[in-house]
Design a protein around this motif. Structure first.
Motif, PDB file in Angstrom:
ATOM      1  N   LEU A  73     -14.455   6.648  59.568  1.00 19.41           N
ATOM      2  CA  LEU A  73     -14.379   6.848  58.116  1.00 19.41           C
ATOM      3  C   LEU A  73     -13.514   8.070  57.821  1.00 19.41           C
ATOM      4  N   ALA A  90     -24.008  12.451  50.083  1.00 18.10           N
ATOM      5  CA  ALA A  90     -23.927  11.275  49.213  1.00 18.10           C
ATOM      6  C   ALA A  90     -22.559  10.612  49.329  1.00 18.10           C
ATOM      7  N   LEU A  91     -21.515  11.432  49.436  1.00 14.43           N
ATOM      8  CA  LEU A  91     -20.169  10.882  49.582  1.00 14.43           C
ATOM      9  C   LEU A  91     -20.031  10.144  50.910  1.00 14.43           C
ATOM     10  N   ALA A  92     -20.592  10.719  51.963  1.00 11.87           N
ATOM     11  CA  ALA A  92     -20.543  10.058  53.271  1.00 11.87           C
ATOM     12  C   ALA A  92     -21.259   8.710  53.223  1.00 11.87           C
ATOM     13  N   ALA A  93     -22.392   8.676  52.546  1.00  8.86           N
ATOM     14  CA  ALA A  93     -23.139   7.420  52.436  1.00  8.86           C
ATOM     15  C   ALA A  93     -22.327   6.377  51.670  1.00  8.86           C
ATOM     16  N   ASP A 106     -19.541   5.027  53.825  1.00 10.66           N
ATOM     17  CA  ASP A 106     -20.086   4.094  54.811  1.00 10.66           C
ATOM     18  C   ASP A 106     -20.328   2.726  54.180  1.00 10.66           C
ATOM     19  N   THR A 107     -20.924   2.713  53.012  1.00  7.26           N
ATOM     20  CA  THR A 107     -21.165   1.438  52.325  1.00  7.26           C
ATOM     21  C   THR A 107     -19.847   0.754  51.990  1.00  7.26           C
ATOM     22  N   GLN A 163     -17.016   0.987  53.555  1.00  8.99           N
ATOM     23  CA  GLN A 163     -16.389   0.412  54.747  1.00  8.99           C
ATOM     24  C   GLN A 163     -17.111  -0.846  55.212  1.00  8.99           C
ATOM     25  N   LYS A 168     -13.378  -2.691  58.206  1.00  7.73           N
ATOM     26  CA  LYS A 168     -12.913  -1.506  58.926  1.00  7.73           C
ATOM     27  C   LYS A 168     -11.399  -1.337  58.875  1.00  7.73           C
ATOM     28  N   VAL A 202     -11.948   5.453  49.957  1.00  7.82           N
ATOM     29  CA  VAL A 202     -12.339   6.589  49.114  1.00  7.82           C
ATOM     30  C   VAL A 202     -12.490   6.134  47.662  1.00  7.82           C
ATOM     31  N   GLY A 251     -15.911   5.982  45.426  1.00  7.57           N
ATOM     32  CA  GLY A 251     -16.007   6.512  44.070  1.00  7.57           C
ATOM     33  C   GLY A 251     -16.589   5.495  43.106  1.00  7.57           C
ATOM     34  N   VAL A 289     -20.226   5.314  43.635  1.00  4.31           N
ATOM     35  CA  VAL A 289     -20.874   6.480  43.016  1.00  4.31           C
ATOM     36  C   VAL A 289     -20.975   6.286  41.501  1.00  4.31           C
TER      37      VAL A 289
END
Lengths: 198, 222
Positions: B54, B82-85, B88-89, B91, B96, B104, B108, B111
């Motif tokens: 990621l 939270a951004l990492a989560a 991950d979702t 991707q 991949k 990214v 967003g 989020v």
């Protein structure tokens, strides 16, 4: 009301990271599960895909040559992510810059940022590209009261904002708003495209 | 490739919190901007995220933004996690092979409240080409007060119609201008809702044109 709840969530989530309840946060669990994935999916493409990519590569090289001239023009005159700017001229209407930057080269492109803030004493540009450093990219006042600065940006998505008189966090009124609002107010979004990577 | 297991990750984070003096391997950009324990926690998470395939730069950037804004360490850590989560979702939903800016932008959108299934809809609607710009536009319109399901429906329909990024950007500008002028977000969206006639379908020769199925006897179906 919604913002208050969001703020509260972040504060509580942050605290939980420092306590023994670390593992109970579902979001973090998802990240950790993902991190622990081996992610060993085979990356070797089928032969037909290889051929396809090979021919696309040649196309890309040819297209890169064509786009190089455009890129040079862009770098010379500067693509523009403008603030409250009534003068359009050669600016891009929406600050979603579509710059022909070949993916293989990841060529940076000069972007002109402007903000109309005639009453300001000091304006700087902050963003992911300068590590959100308030001192890194001061903007310069022009004769018509605009503040401007040119920045070399790599292709990709960039968050930014204007810092007016050291304490006013101002978004670009013409740019898309960022969805992320980790620290209260939003930022602006700029995309420097790489169409050949599509 | 080595990755931290969840238990190890937990121990590293807690150790960094309890023993800041151990924090010697922070990302250099965080030095002097964050306290050492927070910097180390962010660095380790960014490293792990990078090993997982990621993009990790947004995490460092989010932490630095928090430092510039004088945010508390807890809040910075929460934002980074939270951004990492969300990445991950994104991707797992888009795949991949997705470009970093696509992931990214998708993070967003998530989020902003867009559901992961909507990302799949967008991918199906635009099988070739980046989704970065459409996703940024979706997030922007949601941020301006339009319900996410409505925005998703409109933008997905536009993508299915072959609308390109330039036209989508113009659409966003028009809606945003109307909202700034006092129109309600939904009214603004309705007023500029892309129609099939405006999608520029004829400008998209790069999309393969499917031949109509042929009946026995060689007469094309209508």
């Amino acid at each position: 009301m919604k913002d208050d709840r969001a703020d509260d969530y972040f504060v509580r989530a942050g605290r939980s990271l420092r306590t023994s309840t670390y593992g109970s946060d579902a979001a973090i669990e998802r990240v950790l599960r993902a991190i622990n994935d081996e992610r060993s999916a085979p990356q070797i493409p089928a032969l037909s895909v290889v051929r396809s990519r090979s021919s696309r590569h040649i196309t890309r090289i040819a297209a890169a040559a064509i786009f190089a001239a455009g890129l040079g023009l862009g770098a010379t005159f500067g693509w523009r992510a403008h603030g409250d700017n009534p003068v359009r001229g050669n600016t891009v209407d929406a600050p979603m810059i579509s710059v022909p930057a070949p993916a293989q080269l990841a060529a940076p492109t000069t972007v002109l940022f402007t903000l109309a803030a005639s009453g300001a004493q000091q304006v700087s540009l902050v963003g992911e590209f300068n590590a959100w450093d308030a001192k890194a990219t001061p903007m310069h006042r022009t004769t018509n009261g605009e503040w401007q600065v040119r920045v070399l940006l790599k292709p990709g998505r960039h968050l930014y904002a204007f810092l007016v008189d050291s304490n006013g966090w101002v978004t670009d009124p013409h740019a898309p708003l960022s969805p992320e609002r980790w620290y209260g107010s939003r930022n602006s979004v700029l995309i420097v495209n790489r169409p050949l990577n599509q | 490739m080595t990755t931290l297991r969840s238990g190890q990750m937990f121990i590293v984070t807690v150790a960094a919190m309890l023993f800041p003096s151990l924090a010697t391997a922070q990302d250099s950009r965080l030095v002097g901007r964050l306290d050492s324990a927070t910097a180390l926690a962010v660095t380790h998470l960014a490293d792990s995220v990078r090993r997982a395939g990621l993009p990790s730069e947004p995490l460092i950037a989010a932490a630095l933004e928090g430092a510039t804004r004088h945010a508390e360490a807890d809040r910075i850590l929460a934002a980074v996690h939270a951004l990492a989560a969300a990445l991950d979702t994104a991707q797992r939903t888009l795949g991949k092979r997705s470009a970093d800016e696509e992931l990214v932008s998708a993070a967003g959108a998530l989020v902003a409240g867009v559901r992961p299934s909507a990302l799949q809809d967008f991918r199906l609607a635009r099988k070739r080409g980046s989704l970065a710009v459409p996703l940024v536009i979706v997030a922007d319109l949601v941020a301006r007060g339009i319900p996410s399901d409505t925005v998703v429906r409109v933008v997905a329909a536009a993508l299915r119609g072959g609308m390109d990024d330039e036209a989508l950007s113009a659409f966003r500008v028009s809606v945003g201008r109307d909202i700034s002028d006092g129109r309600s977000p939904l009214q603004a969206l309705q007023a500029h809702r892309p129609s099939a006639a405006r999608t520029g379908r004829s400008k998209l020769p790069r999309f393969p044109v499917l031949k109509p199925p042929v009946r026995r006897g060689g007469v094309p179906m209508r």
